[in-house]
Design an enzyme around this catalytic site. Sequence first.
Site, short mmCIF file in Angstrom:
data_model
loop_
_atom_site.label_atom_id
_atom_site.label_comp_id
_atom_site.label_asym_id
_atom_site.label_seq_id
_atom_site.Cartn_x
_atom_site.Cartn_y
_atom_site.Cartn_z
N SER A 110 -15.54 -20.94 -12.11
CA SER A 110 -16.80 -21.58 -12.50
C SER A 110 -16.65 -23.07 -12.81
CB SER A 110 -17.39 -20.87 -13.73
OG SER A 110 -17.77 -19.56 -13.41
N HIS A 173 -18.58 -24.14 -22.46
CA HIS A 173 -18.07 -23.29 -21.38
C HIS A 173 -18.07 -24.08 -20.08
CE1 HIS A 173 -17.51 -19.34 -19.27
NE2 HIS A 173 -16.90 -19.07 -20.42
N THR A 175 -19.71 -24.10 -16.99
CA THR A 175 -20.88 -24.69 -16.33
C THR A 175 -21.52 -25.80 -17.15
OG1 THR A 175 -21.26 -22.62 -15.13
CG2 THR A 175 -23.09 -24.19 -15.22
N GLU A 237 -23.57 -16.90 -39.97
CA GLU A 237 -24.08 -15.55 -39.68
C GLU A 237 -23.08 -14.46 -40.03
OE1 GLU A 237 -26.25 -13.25 -35.92
OE2 GLU A 237 -25.43 -15.26 -35.67
N PHE A 290 -26.13 -20.48 -31.36
CA PHE A 290 -26.63 -19.20 -31.89
C PHE A 290 -25.56 -18.14 -32.10
CE2 PHE A 290 -30.05 -21.32 -29.54
CZ PHE A 290 -30.97 -21.48 -30.57
N GLU A 334 -28.55 -22.08 -17.41
CA GLU A 334 -27.53 -21.15 -16.92
C GLU A 334 -27.69 -19.75 -17.49
OE1 GLU A 334 -22.69 -20.53 -16.60
OE2 GLU A 334 -23.56 -21.39 -18.42
N ASP A 339 -22.20 -13.25 -15.13
CA ASP A 339 -20.79 -13.33 -14.74
C ASP A 339 -19.92 -12.47 -15.66
OD1 ASP A 339 -18.46 -14.80 -13.40
OD2 ASP A 339 -18.14 -15.34 -15.50
N HIS A 343 -17.41 -9.28 -14.84
CA HIS A 343 -15.98 -9.30 -15.18
C HIS A 343 -15.58 -8.04 -15.96
CE1 HIS A 343 -14.60 -13.04 -13.58
NE2 HIS A 343 -15.43 -13.80 -14.29
N HIS A 381 -20.71 -18.87 -7.81
CA HIS A 381 -19.84 -18.00 -7.02
C HIS A 381 -20.39 -16.58 -7.08
CE1 HIS A 381 -18.45 -16.41 -10.83
NE2 HIS A 381 -18.28 -17.66 -11.24
#
Length: 564
Positions: A110, A173, A175, A237, A290, A334, A339, A343, A381
Amino acid sequence: MSMICFVTMMCVCSLGTAQVLNERSAHFWELRNQAELDEAITKQSLNMRKAKNVIILVGDGMGITTITSGRILKGQVSGTSGEETKLAMDKFPFSGISKTYSVNKQVSDSASTATAFLTGVKTNDFILGLTGSAQRGICKGSIDENNIVTSVLIEAKNAGKSAGFVTTTRINHATPGATYAHTPERMWYGDADLTEEAKENGCKDVAQQFIDNSHLFTVALGGGRQYFRPNTTYDEEYPNNTNARLDGQDLIKQWKKIQLQQGNRAAYVWNATEFAAINPDNTDSLLGLFQPKDMHYEAHRSGDVAGEPSLSEMTAKAISLLKKNEEGYILLVEGGRIDHGHHEGNAYLALHDLVAFDDAIDTAVQMTSDDETMLIVTADHSHVFTIGGYSDRGNPIFGLAPNAIKPTLGDDNKTFTTLLYGNGPGYAFESCERENVTGVPTDVSTYLQQSAVPLSYETHGGEDVIIMSRGPMAHLFEGVHEQTYIAHVIRYATCIGKLSKDCNERFNPPKENGVILYFLGISMTSSKAVLALYVTLALLIITSIVAIAANIHIYRMVSSKPEK
């Protein structure tokens, strides 16, 4: 067969009976075909306007099989057989194909793919915002000025537009990271992940790079808050969980300070209640984190105690904030956990996130106009995910093939599901034999589809992925393209970056008495068009005279030859 699966199949059969009966007539298909043709004809008028805004909607890992299966799921959830359902993305008038290989890999990751479609330059796997000259995990020599490539979001900001991104993964991450980061290792999420070599040679973690560039982004929404606070503090949290930074920095406080220095009315939120309370009219900058890492899967989101906004809700909030800039904006959306579900070998999680992603696409369509906003739906991908088994029409997408009442048996005399993986953790064998899935609930969020090769983590697929588009210059995506072409078209359509030159001539052709004429696809004034017409006519006459003279000459030569 589980009760849920049985009830779903019965409902689909009863609700879809009329549809199936209609489909058995030729007249039904003639009408449907004509309706599709009529729709296509109305879209033949190309939108040649300059794009004021661009929204790039990326389904991470969203191959064609994922789209097909997600379409069926979305239809079945709404009570139809599913196959005939139209996703929001299906309604985009133009489509093309993107080739996803990287500089060093046939099957890419990615980071390299996001760098490709956001900067227009392919690179090596696991590398963000650098050319293929960079080596994975090696800081020295990689962060060279000649290796750095810039995303279209940063270029949009530099051109006076606004920029933002939303993701269901962490904001540092692969992207979202490709929008702002330059690193030889995408896994350097926080400073605790940096190697000694990286620290010695001045490489920064991705979270730090976001803060360094945060003044360029109007909105950033996703997960990953543990990478922004020191490990001596606890999460809001989850009070028993410590945060992850080793350098003692509170990057969220730094973000607030940066926004204050810019004079922005800024807000940081971490739960659904705070998010819902944000009024775009009196908010200039928004940061939402979040979860400590990635946000929940859509199938699990409702169970979050503090609450998380959906991808659709985040998309709506981002558009509301960004559209305040009269110069326009570029937004990256995104659906990142499609994805992750794949996985894990878990089609249930992946496909429910696909449906949520499509809801976000529909939100983007409803909140924008084709007159000024280019929408692009694509994937980085694919995955080794398959749909097969000659399953019956309306068969529950997570069910046995071709149906649960009379399932097909493999050569090992065991049943199998419609959805399978080429590799992954679903390789569950008993006594060196494939697991028997008869009676196993296959339509629940904990079930892993069977795979052919045992791997703890299912891999990406290497086939091309689709590009769908609408709005200004959307037709430019028709055909088969390098993944890098996406960024190039965005620059062309918005006049940013290296394609900012000749913009006025490109989108504002010369006028004479308010009339613009196009001759052989070239825009020109009426007087020039007339001149071009006369020149063309003269060339045709000359060509005809030459041809006639040549024929006469040939005829005379043939006639003058003596007979033998």
